[in-house]
Design a protein around this motif. Sequence first.
Motif, PDB file in Angstrom:
ATOM      1  N   THR A 195       0.828  -1.206   0.000  1.00 14.22           N
ATOM      2  CA  THR A 195       0.000   0.000   0.000  1.00 14.22           C
ATOM      3  C   THR A 195       0.864   1.259   0.000  1.00 14.22           C
ATOM      4  O   THR A 195       0.486   2.266  -0.586  1.00 14.22           O
ATOM      5  N   GLY A 196       2.007   1.172   0.629  1.00 17.15           N
ATOM      6  CA  GLY A 196       2.852   2.360   0.746  1.00 17.15           C
ATOM      7  C   GLY A 196       3.847   2.545  -0.382  1.00 17.15           C
ATOM      8  O   GLY A 196       4.659   3.464  -0.344  1.00 17.15           O
ATOM      9  N   CYS A 197       3.792   1.685  -1.389  1.00 16.55           N
ATOM     10  CA  CYS A 197       4.763   1.799  -2.483  1.00 16.55           C
ATOM     11  C   CYS A 197       4.326   2.883  -3.466  1.00 16.55           C
ATOM     12  O   CYS A 197       3.309   2.723  -4.147  1.00 16.55           O
ATOM     13  N   PRO A 198       5.072   3.983  -3.565  1.00 16.42           N
ATOM     14  CA  PRO A 198       4.650   5.050  -4.472  1.00 16.42           C
ATOM     15  C   PRO A 198       4.854   4.703  -5.938  1.00 16.42           C
ATOM     16  O   PRO A 198       4.247   5.311  -6.811  1.00 16.42           O
ATOM     17  N   ALA A 199       5.711   3.714  -6.196  1.00 13.75           N
ATOM     18  CA  ALA A 199       6.004   3.348  -7.582  1.00 13.75           C
ATOM     19  C   ALA A 199       5.041   2.296  -8.113  1.00 13.75           C
ATOM     20  O   ALA A 199       5.099   1.950  -9.290  1.00 13.75           O
ATOM     21  N   LYS A 200       4.190   1.790  -7.249  1.00 12.52           N
ATOM     22  CA  LYS A 200       3.274   0.699  -7.607  1.00 12.52           C
ATOM     23  C   LYS A 200       4.060  -0.495  -8.174  1.00 12.52           C
ATOM     24  O   LYS A 200       3.669  -1.129  -9.151  1.00 12.52           O
TER      25      LYS A 200
END
Lengths: 245, 686
Positions: A195-200
């Motif tokens: 959920t916290g991965c900004p790069a998806k």
Amino acid sequence: MAESEKSVTQGKVPRRKFLVGGGAALAAGAFAAQIPGSAAQPAAAKASYPSSTGYIVYDSRLCWGCQSCMFNCSVAHYGESNPSLSRIQIIRDAPSFTKYPLDVVMAPCRQCVTPLCVQNCPTGAAHVDTEHGNVRVIDEGKCIGCKRCLQMCPQNPRRTVWNPYKKKSTKCDLCLDTPFWSREGGPGGEPACVTGCPAKALKLVRETPPQEDVAGYDVNLVPPRPKMPSGKTPTPAAKQPAPKS
Amino acid sequence: MSYGYAGKIARVNLSTKEVTTIETARYEEFGGGYGMGAAIFWDLAVAPGEWDLKDAFDPRNVLPIMVGPLAGTGVPGAGRTSVCGISPETFPTCEFWRTNFGGRFGTMMKLAGWDGVVVEGKADQPVWINIINDQVKIESAADLWGRDTWETQGRIANMVGGRVRFGEEWMQLGDTYTTGIPQIVCIGPVGEARSRLAALITGSGVSGRIGGFGAVFGAKNLKAVSVLGSGTVKMADAKALLDARIWQMTGGGLVTGSFAPASAGSGSCHPCLRADRRRNVYHAGETMCVDQHWLANPEEQSLRGAQSAQAASEAELASQALMKYGASGWSAHFLGLFISDIPGAPDFFNKKVPVETGIGWYIRYLYRIGELGPGKRIDSAPLPMEQWGELSFRLAFLDAISKRVGIGDALAEGCMRAAQRWGRLEQDLESGALRFPAWGATGHWTLPSAEWAYNYLLGAGDPSWHGLVTAVGKPRGKTTEEALIELAKKMVPYENDIFMFNYAWKGEEAWKTGLYSPHKAKEVAWSRHYATFWNESMAFCEMFLPNLETISPEIEMKYYTAVTGKKDTFADTMRIGQKTWTLERAIRVMHGRDRKAEVFAPFMYRPGASGMTFWGGVPIYENGKWRHDEAPDMYLDKQGVEDFKTHYYQLEGWDKENGWPTRRTLESYGLKRVADIMAERGKLGS
């Protein structure tokens, strides 16, 4: 075919070939046999385990190397920031200056079909949590700190993690036990790293990825571009303001 | 000691080879990062009174290399490292100045258990500083001196890691393990040559490129600082921190950077929610647009446009060379990427003003007018001038500077000092060929962003702060006045003064509510106080925050409170920023700064001074109405600037006659010890 199998990136060069699956089990078993006391392991005789119902797959080309997942993991589990306690490890190869896409190593726990950490744990601390989707977890209360699970993990770098403050091993539990994370974890939940991965670049999937090599987990997560009515793929529109100089 | 801090700062004296420890708590009142660094500089370099602060290469120059309390916690964009000290880049005097850099070094510093390392003295032989958790050692750099920045980092990583295969193994550090790789900030041959163009380099392409601090490393015989940590950073409210991250990611207002999420090959600093870096070009480099000015062949192509494969390849090689040599992409750049049509621009710009110019541009200008070239009065040897703009020229340029051979010796001193050596300083400043707004420091554009220009003048060079540039741009879905009213609410403690955003630059309105009014002083003060606390001391990347159109300052406070547990209000934090800015002013005053010294270069007072704008330009209030204007014809009025200074000094509590802080002001910040020393040396305002 599992979703993750379908989306394996064509032509991607794995960073390194890992020894996994049955061959690894044999190799690790041979190693385990040399460790005093390992023959008495109650779990070692178990031939198979119910598969986990959740797996974290990733796209090492999408990863920014920001290590947000590592910080999120340690903060969610311990309330403190410590990447060395993170159950997912991202190694950005600077300053070794390896060329893209080999400059980043993504190392989440694979929730192995044949979990050698579980198989070789002398106390049953490392176990399959049948009440929570068969996630492979370590019960810290039962861990005696023998480090066998650290030695047995066939991945490089190993995915089992040593907690030097508690003198116990830990591993990814898909955020089943995260007192500092507001969301629900587990196989159907929202792990803090994903959920916290900004790069998806991380994704939680339910199907078991191919176990043969790293490519089963290092998949293509680039979302497909929307199609125009004409069938042409549009040029991505600039979503951001003009760049700052 | 609040949460977020490691609790100790390493103090390394290269002359005596002593390593001691400073308690962080002693400086906590300044927040962290640069705030602490400036206070340490005062205590160690200014207060003893043993040095005139004039020569940046004097062993008594002190370099605090500092991180903030949010670094290493997972707060995005807050892991930058600040370096301050006397800068060799500025002209005519070496001013107190600062730089900062992203990457992973700052995070690793905190994980090793340090809030910074303060470097003093000068080693008698080349050395590097090796920090592994609690251990700080001074190591010989005999085998590193002369090597480029990539090679240096690779060798140090191998020395620290021993036989560890990074990326495949955990490294054991005492009882702990890490997969982390040592993070190293170092200099290349340009820094070793004490060139004022030298940057601090970490990773393949992250640089602290303002101020020439790489040359200070060189003067201290310091090749590198390496840090590897496997520790913990504690925080007050972990759940609130993670909630804030998710809120910022999903709640709108996040500007994700030049490269969208789910875009292969993007990269970022440690850890960030913006993807401004790149993994897939420039040899895994992490370059930003400023470095692109160095890369692009400005006369033939735009880096953002289509490039031939050869041009792209040459750009990558040029980028690698810049970083390996350790030169500042800022100081060494050739032409700005963006070029604007500006009425009144000098003929040699063909009416199109580059955003910025650097030494590459300047030597081409001298070449074109016949002053510089093979066998000319300014002999260009060994540079192949006919290849200007080509990769071969840039490699020769870096090599000449790093060896100080031929013209390279003058170039290594930067534009202003080279011009002085060649007897061209006055005329080229007058003509605008030396297009440096103040202090001879290269950097971004200034006008029509007047707050940017004023910050340039009041500091010691480019503030490199975009916080209000976008915020005052042309709004969508609302009128200019409506947008500015909303923005003015956020300008605590100067809130609700809409005229602080008036960029009227001529006529009565300029003095009444525009560029030369007390209103503009508030905008400049707000920007400096915000940047000093949030960007320099809390170490938020200024590309990341503020985001005043949406989530600022709420998001900053969420992170700050979650990590530190402090009860400060946003106004309190701005007050800490103002306090640090006033201390910075005190250091400058002790160095010789006064009102008379704070004047722009001549071109700023003439047509042609303006430059690039984005987002519809700047708001201007005239004849009872607001409008947006790109203001290409803007330039400054000399008396107007003087009037602005009077308003600004008074707003800050500085003596309006000389710009020196007063005792009353200093003591209001608890800086009596600073006031006493200034009084003792006849530098206190009244």
